[in-house]
Write a protein that holds these residues in place. Structure first.
Motif, PDB file in Angstrom:
ATOM      1  N   TRP A   6       0.848  -1.177   0.000  1.00  0.00           N
ATOM      2  CA  TRP A   6       0.000   0.000   0.000  1.00  0.00           C
ATOM      3  C   TRP A   6       0.887   1.232   0.000  1.00  0.00           C
ATOM      4  CZ3 TRP A   6      -4.982  -0.292   3.351  1.00  0.00           C
ATOM      5  CH2 TRP A   6      -5.669  -1.475   3.066  1.00  0.00           C
ATOM      6  N   LEU A   7       0.525   2.216  -0.797  1.00  0.00           N
ATOM      7  CA  LEU A   7       1.239   3.483  -0.874  1.00  0.00           C
ATOM      8  C   LEU A   7       0.288   4.591  -0.467  1.00  0.00           C
ATOM      9  CD1 LEU A   7       3.609   5.310  -1.767  1.00  0.00           C
ATOM     10  CD2 LEU A   7       2.613   5.259  -4.074  1.00  0.00           C
ATOM     11  N   TYR A   8       0.701   5.402   0.505  1.00  0.00           N
ATOM     12  CA  TYR A   8      -0.100   6.523   0.978  1.00  0.00           C
ATOM     13  C   TYR A   8       0.618   7.802   0.598  1.00  0.00           C
ATOM     14  CZ  TYR A   8      -2.121   2.768   3.647  1.00  0.00           C
ATOM     15  OH  TYR A   8      -2.708   1.585   4.002  1.00  0.00           O
ATOM     16  N   MET A   9      -0.025   8.627  -0.236  1.00  0.00           N
ATOM     17  CA  MET A   9       0.557   9.894  -0.661  1.00  0.00           C
ATOM     18  C   MET A   9      -0.370  11.031  -0.262  1.00  0.00           C
ATOM     19  SD  MET A   9       2.115   9.194  -4.462  1.00  0.00           S
ATOM     20  CE  MET A   9       0.517   8.951  -5.187  1.00  0.00           C
ATOM     21  N   ALA A  10       0.208  12.068   0.299  1.00  0.00           N
ATOM     22  CA  ALA A  10      -0.540  13.280   0.640  1.00  0.00           C
ATOM     23  C   ALA A  10       0.485  14.324   1.079  1.00  0.00           C
ATOM     24  CB  ALA A  10      -1.550  13.018   1.749  1.00  0.00           C
ATOM     25  N   GLY A  11       0.029  15.519   1.326  1.00  0.00           N
ATOM     26  CA  GLY A  11       0.906  16.584   1.780  1.00  0.00           C
ATOM     27  C   GLY A  11       1.361  16.361   3.210  1.00  0.00           C
ATOM     28  N   ARG A  12       2.283  17.194   3.634  1.00  0.00           N
ATOM     29  CA  ARG A  12       2.801  17.093   5.011  1.00  0.00           C
ATOM     30  C   ARG A  12       1.702  17.325   6.034  1.00  0.00           C
ATOM     31  NH1 ARG A  12       8.873  19.557   4.689  1.00  0.00           N
ATOM     32  NH2 ARG A  12       9.557  17.809   3.454  1.00  0.00           N
ATOM     33  N   ALA A  14      -0.728  15.363   6.847  1.00  0.00           N
ATOM     34  CA  ALA A  14      -2.045  14.833   6.480  1.00  0.00           C
ATOM     35  C   ALA A  14      -2.420  13.575   7.268  1.00  0.00           C
ATOM     36  CB  ALA A  14      -2.085  14.536   4.985  1.00  0.00           C
ATOM     37  N   GLY A  15      -1.480  12.993   7.997  1.00  0.00           N
ATOM     38  CA  GLY A  15      -1.791  11.828   8.822  1.00  0.00           C
ATOM     39  C   GLY A  15      -1.426  10.482   8.215  1.00  0.00           C
ATOM     40  N   LYS A  16      -0.541  10.487   7.229  1.00  0.00           N
ATOM     41  CA  LYS A  16      -0.153   9.231   6.572  1.00  0.00           C
ATOM     42  C   LYS A  16       0.502   8.264   7.553  1.00  0.00           C
ATOM     43  CE  LYS A  16       2.532  11.505   3.836  1.00  0.00           C
ATOM     44  NZ  LYS A  16       2.320  12.872   4.257  1.00  0.00           N
ATOM     45  N   THR A  17       1.501   8.720   8.277  1.00  0.00           N
ATOM     46  CA  THR A  17       2.225   7.873   9.225  1.00  0.00           C
ATOM     47  C   THR A  17       1.312   7.437  10.358  1.00  0.00           C
ATOM     48  OG1 THR A  17       4.296   8.974   8.680  1.00  0.00           O
ATOM     49  CG2 THR A  17       4.234   7.740  10.748  1.00  0.00           C
ATOM     50  N   THR A  18       0.512   8.344  10.865  1.00  0.00           N
ATOM     51  CA  THR A  18      -0.416   8.014  11.944  1.00  0.00           C
ATOM     52  C   THR A  18      -1.397   6.934  11.504  1.00  0.00           C
ATOM     53  OG1 THR A  18      -0.246  10.247  12.827  1.00  0.00           O
ATOM     54  CG2 THR A  18      -2.158   8.954  13.525  1.00  0.00           C
ATOM     55  N   PHE A  19      -1.883   7.037  10.267  1.00  0.00           N
ATOM     56  CA  PHE A  19      -2.810   6.033   9.757  1.00  0.00           C
ATOM     57  C   PHE A  19      -2.159   4.656   9.732  1.00  0.00           C
ATOM     58  CE2 PHE A  19      -4.628   3.496   6.343  1.00  0.00           C
ATOM     59  CZ  PHE A  19      -5.957   3.461   6.732  1.00  0.00           C
ATOM     60  N   ARG A 110       3.575   2.892  -9.507  1.00  0.00           N
ATOM     61  CA  ARG A 110       2.279   2.464  -8.972  1.00  0.00           C
ATOM     62  C   ARG A 110       1.916   1.042  -9.361  1.00  0.00           C
ATOM     63  NH1 ARG A 110      -1.749   7.544  -8.810  1.00  0.00           N
ATOM     64  NH2 ARG A 110      -0.283   8.981  -7.860  1.00  0.00           N
ATOM     65  N   GLY A 111       2.582   0.478 -10.338  1.00  0.00           N
ATOM     66  CA  GLY A 111       2.305  -0.886 -10.744  1.00  0.00           C
ATOM     67  C   GLY A 111       2.600  -1.898  -9.653  1.00  0.00           C
ATOM     68  N   ARG A 112       3.338  -1.544  -8.639  1.00  0.00           N
ATOM     69  CA  ARG A 112       3.694  -2.443  -7.555  1.00  0.00           C
ATOM     70  C   ARG A 112       2.666  -2.441  -6.429  1.00  0.00           C
ATOM     71  NH1 ARG A 112       6.975  -5.218  -9.757  1.00  0.00           N
ATOM     72  NH2 ARG A 112       8.980  -4.456 -10.425  1.00  0.00           N
ATOM     73  N   CYS A 113       1.698  -1.530  -6.441  1.00  0.00           N
ATOM     74  CA  CYS A 113       0.842  -1.334  -5.275  1.00  0.00           C
ATOM     75  C   CYS A 113      -0.571  -1.851  -5.486  1.00  0.00           C
ATOM     76  CB  CYS A 113       0.765   0.152  -4.928  1.00  0.00           C
ATOM     77  SG  CYS A 113       2.359   0.812  -4.448  1.00  0.00           S
ATOM     78  N   ASP A 114      -1.123  -2.461  -4.436  1.00  0.00           N
ATOM     79  CA  ASP A 114      -2.513  -2.878  -4.437  1.00  0.00           C
ATOM     80  C   ASP A 114      -3.419  -1.680  -4.219  1.00  0.00           C
ATOM     81  OD1 ASP A 114      -1.938  -5.605  -4.645  1.00  0.00           O
ATOM     82  OD2 ASP A 114      -1.613  -5.747  -2.493  1.00  0.00           O
ATOM     83  N   CYS A 115      -2.960  -0.725  -3.425  1.00  0.00           N
ATOM     84  CA  CYS A 115      -3.832   0.367  -3.012  1.00  0.00           C
ATOM     85  C   CYS A 115      -3.047   1.662  -2.972  1.00  0.00           C
ATOM     86  CB  CYS A 115      -4.399   0.065  -1.623  1.00  0.00           C
ATOM     87  SG  CYS A 115      -5.367   1.408  -0.940  1.00  0.00           S
ATOM     88  N   ASP A 116      -3.416   2.615  -3.813  1.00  0.00           N
ATOM     89  CA  ASP A 116      -2.887   3.970  -3.733  1.00  0.00           C
ATOM     90  C   ASP A 116      -3.971   4.800  -3.069  1.00  0.00           C
ATOM     91  OD1 ASP A 116      -0.680   3.168  -5.101  1.00  0.00           O
ATOM     92  OD2 ASP A 116      -1.288   4.012  -7.013  1.00  0.00           O
ATOM     93  N   ALA A 117      -3.717   5.286  -1.889  1.00  0.00           N
ATOM     94  CA  ALA A 117      -4.761   5.991  -1.157  1.00  0.00           C
ATOM     95  C   ALA A 117      -4.309   7.399  -0.805  1.00  0.00           C
ATOM     96  CB  ALA A 117      -5.104   5.234   0.129  1.00  0.00           C
ATOM     97  N   GLN A 118      -5.168   8.341  -1.020  1.00  0.00           N
ATOM     98  CA  GLN A 118      -4.924   9.706  -0.573  1.00  0.00           C
ATOM     99  C   GLN A 118      -5.344   9.784   0.885  1.00  0.00           C
ATOM    100  OE1 GLN A 118      -3.490  12.136  -2.306  1.00  0.00           O
ATOM    101  NE2 GLN A 118      -3.272  10.846  -4.103  1.00  0.00           N
ATOM    102  N   ALA A 119      -4.519  10.394   1.712  1.00  0.00           N
ATOM    103  CA  ALA A 119      -4.807  10.451   3.150  1.00  0.00           C
ATOM    104  C   ALA A 119      -6.141  11.126   3.422  1.00  0.00           C
ATOM    105  CB  ALA A 119      -3.684  11.171   3.884  1.00  0.00           C
ATOM    106  N   ASP A 120      -6.519  12.144   2.639  1.00  0.00           N
ATOM    107  CA  ASP A 120      -7.785  12.822   2.858  1.00  0.00           C
ATOM    108  C   ASP A 120      -8.952  11.862   2.645  1.00  0.00           C
ATOM    109  OD1 ASP A 120      -9.220  15.267   3.455  1.00  0.00           O
ATOM    110  OD2 ASP A 120      -9.948  15.121   1.392  1.00  0.00           O
ATOM    111  N   GLU A 121      -8.832  10.954   1.671  1.00  0.00           N
ATOM    112  CA  GLU A 121      -9.887   9.978   1.435  1.00  0.00           C
ATOM    113  C   GLU A 121      -9.964   8.957   2.560  1.00  0.00           C
ATOM    114  OE1 GLU A 121      -9.449   8.253  -2.398  1.00  0.00           O
ATOM    115  OE2 GLU A 121      -9.549  10.184  -3.415  1.00  0.00           O
ATOM    116  N   MET A 122      -8.830   8.668   3.208  1.00  0.00           N
ATOM    117  CA  MET A 122      -8.841   7.715   4.312  1.00  0.00           C
ATOM    118  C   MET A 122      -9.556   8.316   5.516  1.00  0.00           C
ATOM    119  SD  MET A 122      -5.126   5.920   4.141  1.00  0.00           S
ATOM    120  CE  MET A 122      -4.180   7.423   3.932  1.00  0.00           C
TER     121      MET A 122
END
Length: 131
Positions: A6-12, A14-19, A110-122
């Motif tokens: 899983w790859l989580y991309m968002a701005g600084r 945004a809660g990626k690490t916390t998630f 992105r071809g390696r990832c099952d899930c590309d998620a934006q932190a705001d959507e999470m």
């Protein structure tokens, strides 16, 4: 086998690490591979007594514009992970791992990832009315 990445991309901030950290608490914790880690250290962590009990692997704050790591690519696709276990010798474990990577911007293959998620959507799933 299926790729479990899983790859989580968002701005600084945004809660990626916390998630990822909160998700890992549901699965018994995580093994951290952030920063420069050699292939030997990766296998030692995965095959350690503590590592054998964990299923989440975290790579936090990937900084590269193009992220490519041959060890990771091999581990993601392997059915069984084998290597040297400290003070034991050869050891193996089933590949039941989920790799979670966080980064502040695009550039990962992105071809390696099952899930590309934006932190705001999470935090605010579609249809929740919380945008």
């Amino acid at each position: 086998g299926s790729w479990k990445t899983w790859l989580y991309m968002a701005g600084r901030g945004a809660g990626k690490t916390t998630f990822v950290d909160e998700l890992a608490t549901l699965a018994g914790g995580f093994i951290d591979f952030s920063g420069q880690v050699s292939s030997e250290v990766v296998l030692q962590k995965l095959l350690s007594d503590a590592g054998m009990r964990k299923r989440i692997c975290r790579i936090d704050n990937v900084k590269a514009n193009r992220f490519s790591w041959d060890t990771l690519e091999s581990l993601i696709t392997a059915d069984i992970i084998t290597g040297k276990k400290m003070y034991v010798g050869e050891a193996s474990r089933p590949n039941n791992l989920i790799w979670c990577m966080t980064m502040n911007g695009p550039g990962q293959n992105r071809g390696r990832c099952d899930c590309d998620a934006q932190a705001d959507e999470m935090r605010h799933p579609r249809g929740s009315g919380q945008r």
